[in-house]
Every structure is written in structure tokens, then in C-alpha cells.
Motif scaffolding. Sequence first.
Motif, PDB file in Angstrom:
ATOM      1  N   LYS A 160       0.819  -1.219   0.000  1.00  0.00           N
ATOM      2  CA  LYS A 160       0.000   0.000   0.000  1.00  0.00           C
ATOM      3  C   LYS A 160       0.852   1.267   0.000  1.00  0.00           C
ATOM      4  CE  LYS A 160      -3.778  -2.274   2.454  1.00  0.00           C
ATOM      5  NZ  LYS A 160      -4.617  -2.286   3.700  1.00  0.00           N
ATOM      6  N   ILE A 214       2.858   3.760  -6.239  1.00  0.00           N
ATOM      7  CA  ILE A 214       2.753   3.474  -4.810  1.00  0.00           C
ATOM      8  C   ILE A 214       3.158   4.741  -4.061  1.00  0.00           C
ATOM      9  CG2 ILE A 214       3.481   1.970  -2.925  1.00  0.00           C
ATOM     10  CD1 ILE A 214       4.567   0.048  -5.027  1.00  0.00           C
ATOM     11  N   SER A 287      -4.962   3.849  -4.290  1.00  0.00           N
ATOM     12  CA  SER A 287      -3.956   3.541  -3.268  1.00  0.00           C
ATOM     13  C   SER A 287      -3.854   4.649  -2.224  1.00  0.00           C
ATOM     14  CB  SER A 287      -2.584   3.326  -3.916  1.00  0.00           C
ATOM     15  OG  SER A 287      -2.176   4.480  -4.631  1.00  0.00           O
TER      16      SER A 287
END
Length: 301
Positions: A160, A214, A287
Motif C-alpha cells: 500500500k 505506490i 492507493s
Amino acid sequence: MQYKKQIIICSIFLVLNLVFVWLILTKFLTLHQKLKLGLIRPDIIAVSMPMPENMSETEAQNTFEKLTSGFEKQYPGFGIDLKIYTDSSQIPEDSDMYLDNSNPEFPSADLSEIFREIDMQNYFADLSENHNKIPLSFSIPALYYDMTDMNSLQKFAAIKSIDRNQLPENTVTDDFDFAELPESPADSFFVLADTSCMFQVEQLPEASGRIHMIPVSENGSYSKLYHHLCEVNAHSDKNKQNIAMLWIEYLLSEEAQNILFAEHYGNLPLYQSAFDRAVSSHQEFYSLKDIRSALEEISYE
């Protein structure tokens, strides 16, 4: 003669009292209190801004017509004359308010009156940090990788967030032109950029859906990069400065933030509920949902 002196002295004291009251009113009243008392007169201000990178000329025109219409509906009699330029040499010197001004010679007025009216708890930033420039949006660092490379996919698909000191050794940290993206999967493709670059990626047919990002933290926190900086011309008369601050307040509202950054893909809105809508509307930003609470920690860069 004595009577005339008394009249003159009384007149002087009356004028001084009026000046003192005027100074008190203009210094301590909020913008909307001034508006109700008629201390801000209806007028049209000139606003300059560069062509947004994430919009076509038509999209930009339609978006800002929507914004100016919303502002003028809220403040009847007040108006915005918007000037969009494509070259920094075209920045009009006589504008009352600038968005992302690149000319350091233009003097900026104090915008601290705005901070007395807006609720800071609604935003992902301490807007009062700078009294001359107020941002409307932000981005954070992100690692971009090619998910069609199986090694990268297995390594990052379930992650994550990643800390900066855990980035792959071959991560490109300089400015990267995503148009030069290799056509075939490359396990060496790791780029550290900011989240706003995802818009550029999605504009490339060969990269859309292939490149993922990310969020990148540093010791558990996320550095915010601020965009769409609003400045008011210090040379404009005070009435137009007040209107410009009302316009900035409107641009910071949930309505305007949704129009600018949730309906359009690019930088992230500072208004928290608009941020929620933006990340829910664009799959590439999903995300960011997992780090929302961390973003509430105020930090400037």
C-alpha cells in the motif's frame, strides 16, 4: 474667536475618531462582515493563470466558466475576467489576482484575512503558513513501476505504501519523461515522481493501465508538494484585493475543489471531502485511500 477654535478642535477630533473607527473596521472585520456592511463594493477583477496541463483549451474555458458562474451566483454584482496564457512572457501585469505566477517581480498582498474565515480542519494543509501565497491543491511522492513485469508485480502489487529508504536501487529520481517509457516490460523501470504525474502516464496509450504507482513516505510521513498558488496584486486597490480574496475563498470551497480536482484528473484537492471524491472517481488514485489519515498530518515542502 475662541468659539471658532473650539469648532476646529472638535472637527479635528471627529475626523480622527472617524479615521480610527474606519481603521478598526477594515482591520478586524472579516471579509463577509465587510461585505454585509457595504465596505466591499461590487466590481470585476482580472485574474491570470497559465493553461492547465491536464486540460485542453476548451476544457479549461468550460471549467472556469463554471467556476466564475458559481462565484458570481454567490456574490451578485461581482465578476471575474479570466485571462489564460500559454507563455509566461504573456502574464498580464495589470491582473488583480494570479494563479501560479512565475514572475517574482509582481508584489503580493497579505492574504491573512482569509484565514479568519475558513475552517482549517477541512483541509490537508495549514493554509496560514504563508500569508502571501495560498495553494489550492497538492501532490505527494510516488514510486511508478511497470506492472506488466512479473517481478515488479509480485513485489509491489500487495504493497500500500513504501518508505523512501526502501526504494529499489535502480530507481530513477531525476525528472523522467514518461513518453520515453520502454515498449516492452522492463524490471528496471522504477521512477520516483509525484502523484500528479499519473495524469501524464494515462495520456499515453502504451502506458495507460500498465504503469502503477505506490505512495512514498519518509519515516512514516508524506511530504506534500503544493500547487495552484494564489497571489493577489499588492498594487491593486483595496476593494479589488478584497474581491480577489473572496474569489480565493470560493476556490477553496468544497464546490470549487470538486470542479477543479475531482471532475478533472491531476493534482489532489486540499479540501478533504473533495479529496475523497477525487480518489474514489479515479482508479489510479485508489492507493491513496489507505494513507488518508497520514495525510492529515500537516507538513510543507
